[in-house]
Design a protein around this motif. Structure first.
Motif, mmCIF file in Angstrom:
data_model
loop_
_atom_site.group_PDB
_atom_site.id
_atom_site.type_symbol
_atom_site.label_atom_id
_atom_site.label_comp_id
_atom_site.label_asym_id
_atom_site.label_seq_id
_atom_site.Cartn_x
_atom_site.Cartn_y
_atom_site.Cartn_z
ATOM 1 N N TYR A 19 0.859 -1.182 0.000
ATOM 2 C CA TYR A 19 0.000 0.000 0.000
ATOM 3 C C TYR A 19 0.898 1.236 0.000
ATOM 4 C CZ TYR A 19 -3.703 -3.229 1.277
ATOM 5 O OH TYR A 19 -4.605 -4.250 1.282
ATOM 6 N N PHE A 84 -2.961 6.089 2.903
ATOM 7 C CA PHE A 84 -3.121 4.935 3.788
ATOM 8 C C PHE A 84 -2.486 5.144 5.161
ATOM 9 C CE2 PHE A 84 -3.418 3.023 -0.481
ATOM 10 C CZ PHE A 84 -4.641 2.387 -0.356
ATOM 11 N N GLU A 88 1.142 2.856 4.917
ATOM 12 C CA GLU A 88 1.904 3.142 3.702
ATOM 13 C C GLU A 88 3.214 2.351 3.653
ATOM 14 O OE1 GLU A 88 1.549 5.553 1.075
ATOM 15 O OE2 GLU A 88 -0.460 6.122 1.694
ATOM 16 N N TRP A 106 -10.457 -2.518 9.595
ATOM 17 C CA TRP A 106 -10.405 -2.163 8.169
ATOM 18 C C TRP A 106 -11.102 -3.235 7.333
ATOM 19 C CZ3 TRP A 106 -5.435 -1.733 4.689
ATOM 20 C CH2 TRP A 106 -5.667 -0.814 3.668
#
Length: 195
Positions: A19, A84, A88, A106
């Motif tokens: 991500y 994110f 990240e 999430w």
């Protein structure tokens, strides 16, 4: 009006499968080649305006797509990729190990959950929606928008009446060219081309 959405070329982070929405990385040699192929497909299109994400990978891709054509790149943070936050640069396995509780939340509410220091998908979608609402007010024949996979998927949701459940129903490969037509106050996907 024809809206040409192009996802940026490949990055190292794409290859790693992590991500990385707000991490500002460059495109790879393969990404450059993808953008050059995209440029060939778009060479005969006269763009009235060109919008890009603020992130380097989108700007680099746009410059290659346009080659020698002189355009002002209009940078718009609303078409930056999802932020994110602390997720990240991490794979889903790393997030699951480091942030087990947040990962669970999430997974249970991917639209509403906000990663620490990041943004929720609903927040992300709302900024993309704001961008699209403004784009539809333009009086241009052809508009180029160089952005990110999450933004393009969100635009598809926008076309489908804002139904966010469709987000995962579409792919978006590096340097895909999506042509969306806006005619008689109606939006539709005209084509999606893989380079």
């Amino acid at each position: 009006m024809n809206l040409y959405f192009v996802r940026h070329g490949e990055t190292e982070h794409n290859k790693k499968g992590c991500y990385y929405g707000s991490i500002d990385v460059s495109i790879t040699e393969k990404g450059v080649l993808q953008a050059e192929k995209g440029s060939e497909k778009l060479k005969d299109v006269n763009f009235g305006k060109v919008y890009v994400s603020e992130l380097k990978r989108a700007v680099q891709t746009a410059n290659i797509l346009l080659k020698d054509k002189q355009f002002e790149l209009i940078k718009d943070k609303r078409i930056n990729e999802t932020n994110f936050g602390v997720f990240e640069g991490k794979s889903h396995e790393e997030i699951k190990a480091l942030y087990a509780n947040e990962w669970k939340h999430w997974c249970n509410d991917w639209k509403g959950f906000t990663p620490p220091e990041g943004e929720s998908y609903i927040q992300f979608y709302n900024r993309v929606k704001s961008f699209m609402d403004d784009i539809l007010k333009l009086n241009e024949d052809n508009v180029l928008i160089v952005t990110h996979g999450g933004v393009i998927r969100s635009v598809y949701c926008y076309l489908l009446g804002g139904n966010l459940d469709f987000f995962w129903s579409f792919g978006s490969r590096n340097c895909d060219i999506t042509i969306i037509k806006y005619e008689y106050e109606n939006l539709y996907i005209d084509s999606i081309t893989h380079v």
